[in-house]
Scaffold this motif. Structure first.
Motif, PDB file in Angstrom:
ATOM      1  N   ARG A  84      60.177  37.951  43.191  1.00 59.19           N
ATOM      2  CA  ARG A  84      61.248  38.255  42.243  1.00 59.19           C
ATOM      3  C   ARG A  84      62.592  38.082  43.001  1.00 59.19           C
ATOM      4  O   ARG A  84      62.704  37.167  44.198  1.00 59.19           O
TER       5      ARG A  84
ATOM      6  N   ASP B  45      63.978  39.255  37.277  1.00 55.29           N
ATOM      7  CA  ASP B  45      63.514  40.598  37.059  1.00 55.29           C
ATOM      8  C   ASP B  45      62.470  40.887  36.382  1.00 55.29           C
ATOM      9  O   ASP B  45      62.308  41.118  35.379  1.00 55.29           O
ATOM     10  N   PRO B  46      61.254  40.923  37.229  1.00 55.60           N
ATOM     11  CA  PRO B  46      59.896  41.042  36.428  1.00 55.60           C
ATOM     12  C   PRO B  46      59.529  42.376  35.979  1.00 55.60           C
ATOM     13  O   PRO B  46      60.358  43.634  36.580  1.00 55.60           O
TER      14      PRO B  46
END
Length: 149
Positions: free
Chosen positions: A16, A94-95
């Motif tokens: 990320r 920004d998973p």
């Protein structure tokens, strides 16, 4: 049932925006519990990137159409089975929060700093991460990096 003669898999190195890496705590029956990146077998008529994307969704609930890069091919030197695992990479700024969607395989998903990974690692994950970091591979593994240019 006889052991398979060959096995082709993919492991996804998912990071990320802060550089942390996603690993799941693998608790599959009959195996030693360990930490593992998303991944699994490549199905017939499936590209490595498609297999990585499918496994990510099946195991964590994360669905993405972002580009997945394919890295090296790693060969596990095992006299009982020809095993090839392909390194795939994906960075999502920004998973979504990963979910445990296969509780018979994974107990949890967590993000870790790449310089402070938990132990033990699933053998294929350990080999893929060592290769990606330019470190020596664990015994019994050989890497075939993709040619560039």
């Amino acid at each position: 049932m006889p052991a398979p003669q060959s096995r082709v898999g993919v492991g996804l190195i998912l990071t990320r925006g802060d550089g942390k890496l996603l690993l799941g705590y693998r608790v599959k029956a009959g195996e030693t519990p360990c930490w593992c990146m998303p991944g699994g077998h490549v199905e017939p008529n499936e590209t490595f990137a498609d297999a990585a994307r499918r496994e990510l969704h099946e195991e964590t609930g994360i669905l993405t159409d972002a580009t997945i890069e394919i890295g090296a091919f790693l060969h596990q030197l095992n006299p009982e089975c020809t095993a090839i695992t392909v390194a795939a990479r994906l960075q999502l700024a920004d998973p979504p929060t990963p979910r445990v969607t296969e509780p018979e395989v994974f107990a949890q998903w967590r993000w870790f700093p790449q310089d402070d990974l938990p132990q033990p690692l699933f053998p294929a994950s350990a080999a893929l991460l060592a290769q990606a970091a330019g470190q020596p591979l664990p015994d019994g593994w050989h890497a075939y990096p993709l040619a560039t240019g």
